[in-house]
Design a protein around this motif. Sequence first.
Motif, short mmCIF file in Angstrom:
data_model
loop_
_atom_site.label_atom_id
_atom_site.label_comp_id
_atom_site.label_asym_id
_atom_site.label_seq_id
_atom_site.Cartn_x
_atom_site.Cartn_y
_atom_site.Cartn_z
N LEU A 188 0.85 -1.24 0.10
CA LEU A 188 -0.09 -0.02 0.00
C LEU A 188 0.71 1.42 -0.09
O LEU A 188 0.53 2.21 -0.57
CB LEU A 188 -1.09 0.17 1.23
CG LEU A 188 -1.89 1.17 1.31
CD1 LEU A 188 -2.94 1.08 0.24
CD2 LEU A 188 -2.47 1.00 2.55
N LEU A 189 1.93 1.50 0.66
CA LEU A 189 2.81 2.45 0.95
C LEU A 189 3.97 2.39 0.11
O LEU A 189 5.09 3.38 0.22
CB LEU A 189 3.29 2.51 2.51
CG LEU A 189 1.85 2.50 3.39
CD1 LEU A 189 2.45 2.64 4.79
CD2 LEU A 189 1.03 3.84 3.02
N ALA A 190 4.24 1.51 -1.02
CA ALA A 190 5.30 1.62 -1.85
C ALA A 190 5.61 2.80 -2.61
O ALA A 190 4.61 3.46 -3.01
CB ALA A 190 5.27 0.29 -2.67
N GLY A 191 6.93 3.19 -2.40
CA GLY A 191 7.29 4.57 -3.12
C GLY A 191 6.84 5.74 -2.55
O GLY A 191 7.03 7.03 -3.13
N ASP A 240 7.21 9.18 2.96
CA ASP A 240 7.29 8.87 4.34
C ASP A 240 6.04 8.40 4.61
O ASP A 240 4.91 8.74 4.80
CB ASP A 240 7.31 10.36 5.17
CG ASP A 240 7.47 10.04 6.56
OD1 ASP A 240 6.99 8.89 7.09
OD2 ASP A 240 8.06 11.16 7.24
N PRO A 241 6.10 6.84 4.83
CA PRO A 241 5.12 5.90 5.00
C PRO A 241 4.29 6.24 6.24
O PRO A 241 3.13 6.04 6.57
CB PRO A 241 5.64 4.46 5.01
CG PRO A 241 6.83 4.66 4.23
CD PRO A 241 7.24 5.86 4.57
N HIS A 242 5.19 6.70 7.29
CA HIS A 242 4.55 7.08 8.56
C HIS A 242 3.64 8.36 8.34
O HIS A 242 2.57 8.21 9.19
CB HIS A 242 5.61 7.42 9.52
CG HIS A 242 6.56 6.00 10.06
ND1 HIS A 242 7.63 5.71 9.20
CD2 HIS A 242 6.28 5.13 10.86
CE1 HIS A 242 8.11 4.65 9.86
NE2 HIS A 242 7.36 4.25 10.69
N ASP A 243 4.06 9.17 7.64
CA ASP A 243 2.74 10.22 7.31
C ASP A 243 1.62 9.92 6.76
O ASP A 243 0.61 10.40 7.16
CB ASP A 243 3.63 11.34 6.43
CG ASP A 243 4.56 12.37 7.23
OD1 ASP A 243 4.62 12.10 8.44
OD2 ASP A 243 5.18 12.92 6.68
N GLU A 244 1.42 9.10 5.94
CA GLU A 244 0.55 8.28 5.26
C GLU A 244 -0.16 7.58 6.27
O GLU A 244 -1.35 7.72 6.36
CB GLU A 244 1.02 7.52 3.96
CG GLU A 244 1.73 8.16 3.07
CD GLU A 244 0.82 9.25 2.17
OE1 GLU A 244 -0.19 9.11 2.19
OE2 GLU A 244 1.65 10.07 1.97
N GLY A 278 -7.26 6.50 -2.15
CA GLY A 278 -6.22 7.32 -2.95
C GLY A 278 -4.75 6.42 -3.22
O GLY A 278 -4.20 6.32 -4.12
N LEU A 279 -4.52 5.77 -2.03
CA LEU A 279 -3.37 5.08 -1.73
C LEU A 279 -3.48 3.79 -2.45
O LEU A 279 -2.61 3.24 -3.14
CB LEU A 279 -2.95 4.96 -0.43
CG LEU A 279 -2.60 5.85 0.57
CD1 LEU A 279 -2.34 5.52 2.04
CD2 LEU A 279 -1.06 6.52 0.10
N ALA A 300 -2.15 -3.28 -8.96
CA ALA A 300 -1.80 -4.61 -8.94
C ALA A 300 -1.93 -5.29 -7.64
O ALA A 300 -2.56 -6.44 -7.47
CB ALA A 300 -0.45 -4.72 -9.59
N ALA A 301 -1.94 -4.56 -6.76
CA ALA A 301 -2.24 -4.98 -5.02
C ALA A 301 -3.62 -4.78 -4.51
O ALA A 301 -3.81 -5.13 -3.52
CB ALA A 301 -1.06 -4.22 -4.33
N ALA A 302 -4.30 -3.90 -5.33
CA ALA A 302 -5.69 -3.58 -4.92
C ALA A 302 -6.58 -4.65 -4.26
O ALA A 302 -7.39 -4.47 -3.34
CB ALA A 302 -6.45 -2.60 -5.94
#
Length: 108
Positions: free
Chosen positions: A22-25, A28-32, A49-50, A56-58
């Motif tokens: 979900l947070l690839a790329g 700052d994944p922590h902010d997300e 939105g993420l 592909a992972a949805a």
Amino acid sequence: MSPTLEPIHRLAQGVRKHGPALLAGMPDPHDELMSLVWGPRFDREHALGLVARQPAAAAQTLPALLAAADHFDTLHSGAQGRLRKLIVRHRALRVVDSARGPAHGADA
């Protein structure tokens, strides 16, 4: 595990399992993560939105994310606050690990 921490632990397990996809790329994944749980209700619009960024992972991440959203919304405010503190703490640990170098920062 205490009954107080069990709901937070369940949410954390989902993040560990689906978070990388979900947070690839994200810079700052922590902010997300924090933006998803900042208010008293899970921010489903931001979550969608993420998911849209990773089509592909949805199929795997969307059901888990919506379940996490429903679960978060049922937590009382104290448990929601503890979850936010865990995200902040994890971010701080990652910063310390990255400052130590790759030998220390693996899979924290």
